[in-house]
Design an enzyme around this catalytic site. Sequence first.
Site, PDB file in Angstrom:
ATOM      1  N   LYS A   1      13.349  -1.779  53.629  1.00  0.00           N
ATOM      2  CA  LYS A   1      12.068  -2.493  53.528  1.00  0.00           C
ATOM      3  C   LYS A   1      11.418  -2.121  52.205  1.00  0.00           C
ATOM      4  O   LYS A   1      10.733  -1.111  52.091  1.00  0.00           O
ATOM      5  CB  LYS A   1      11.126  -2.145  54.678  1.00  0.00           C
TER       6      LYS A   1
ATOM      7  N   GLU B   1       9.897  11.686  49.752  1.00  0.00           N
ATOM      8  CA  GLU B   1       9.373  12.038  48.435  1.00  0.00           C
ATOM      9  C   GLU B   1       7.957  11.510  48.362  1.00  0.00           C
ATOM     10  O   GLU B   1       7.730  10.299  48.410  1.00  0.00           O
ATOM     11  CB  GLU B   1      10.214  11.451  47.296  1.00  0.00           C
TER      12      GLU B   1
ATOM     13  N   CYS C   1       6.345   9.135  40.087  1.00  0.00           N
ATOM     14  CA  CYS C   1       6.142  10.271  40.994  1.00  0.00           C
ATOM     15  C   CYS C   1       6.152  11.601  40.247  1.00  0.00           C
ATOM     16  O   CYS C   1       5.426  12.526  40.601  1.00  0.00           O
ATOM     17  CB  CYS C   1       7.213  10.272  42.077  1.00  0.00           C
TER      18      CYS C   1
ATOM     19  N   GLU D   1      -4.171  13.140  43.195  1.00  0.00           N
ATOM     20  CA  GLU D   1      -3.236  12.375  42.374  1.00  0.00           C
ATOM     21  C   GLU D   1      -3.904  11.104  41.860  1.00  0.00           C
ATOM     22  O   GLU D   1      -4.545  10.370  42.605  1.00  0.00           O
ATOM     23  CB  GLU D   1      -1.994  12.018  43.190  1.00  0.00           C
TER      24      GLU D   1
END
Length: 538
Positions: free
Chosen positions: A202, A275, A309, A407
């Site tokens: 997905k 992750e 990331c 973040e």
Amino acid sequence: MTATPPAGDPALVGPPDPEHDPRASYALEPEYVAALTARLVATSGRTDAVRSPLNDAPLAHVPQSTPLDVATAFSRARQAQVAWARTSLEHRQQALLRLHDLILDRQDEITDLVVLENGKARKHAFDEPLHVALTARYYGRTTRRHLETRRSPGVFPVLTRAEVNRVPKGVVGIISPWNYPFNLALIDGIAAIAAGNAVVAKPDAQTMLSALLGAELLEEAGFPKDLWQVVAGPGPEIGGAIIERADYVCFTGSTATGRVVAKACADRLVGSSLELGGKNPLLVLRDADLEKAAEGAVRAAFSSSGQLCVSIERMFVADQVYDRFVERFVARTQAMTLGATLDWGNDMGTLTSQAQLDTVVAQVEDAVAKGARVLTGGNHRPDLGPYYFEPTILEGVTPDMTCFGKETFGPVVSLYRFHDEADAISRANGGLYGLNASIYSEDGRRARFIARHIKCGTVNINEAFAATFASLDTPMGGMRESGTGRRQGAEGILRFTETQSVATQRVMRIAPAFGMSDELYAKVMTTNLRILKKLGRA
């Protein structure tokens, strides 16, 4: 800063409209879109528009899946997996090597789609087919080494034969994000199918076409059609249906969503690898090559517009070199070529969505309002693209500012001085994340020593992130709230297998025999254990 002109006639898209902004002309051929979306398992009758961040114009309308479609996808994948698991490791490796060649042959097409859907600079989009090709080649060369049945010492030499098999999990569910739409849609699944599994994927709604092109290339490389199923739809609607049926789940995304995935997998007692977020640090030690450090810092902070990331968001610089480093870093940042086009030559592309732009603007405005200084950048640039934000360097960021510990996932980096290396290590380890770090120093031995004390899954020395990212035999993943599990290397493929031990006993049984009493058997076994110890047996 300079801006590049818009692209002329990129592959796969229609010609520019000379009466309007040429950027508004990016549109994929309907037949091309239809061929890609035909691969979806989607019967809802609904579609979702994919809009390009280059101009906020529709690229395609993607059919949407239902939970019943997810069930259908898993049913097809399970049937295909049974036959696939019986194929030889050599057969799988050859298919992976064909995939490597196909990706390199069609890299322009892949790169076009990534830029159109994600908005990153073309040179950063090229990293995606490059890394997927590397991954296909790596497992195309090493799958046998990782998965072949391994002989192990049995309890009795000669009399006991022990083996360890690696058995595929079954069907792996992969939920991938928009920031690396081709790369992250494929690299986990490549290892999964190399291990004998099937995949139900997905991809994120923003970047479905890049992921569907990957599925097409897999089939062209010789993988069975039903082995790799793709569904489309919002995570809250069909994500749960994937987790309910998968034998293992790979998720890349936010820490908050990762917690939900982890809990759902735990309830079913199935494994997962996650992750998640990061607030990645870069250390410039007093003996660093400052030109090299400044060049690397630009790539570390602004590659893919900071939507990476492993992107660096915090830089800790030694007092002794701080001013000289900052001068170089700011100058290099101001010299970047900015543009949101398909052309080569842009040093940074655009953010991908209004949501990302809102986050970046809010964090910068919050920092400035509370006293942070903008050394360069800090502005939304709608003249370059609807979501374009300049590469931004902040100084004087304090813990009360949102961007200090949260973040950003955008082209914003904060600078901090440090007095000694112990202080730098402590501050780099601050917070809850632990994904990636960089260290710049001319003393490699010292830098590697410091790396062992940094709580991050990957640490790059004298490089931004590519040294670990491209070293396919080394595992990649996060510590602490940056995730669990690893991709790449042996760990990246073994996570998709179950360990099965098989032992064959010859001649004598492991029990009293020949009328031996239990007491005598215990004494004989004790003697044997002592002998085996003297012989150095494990």
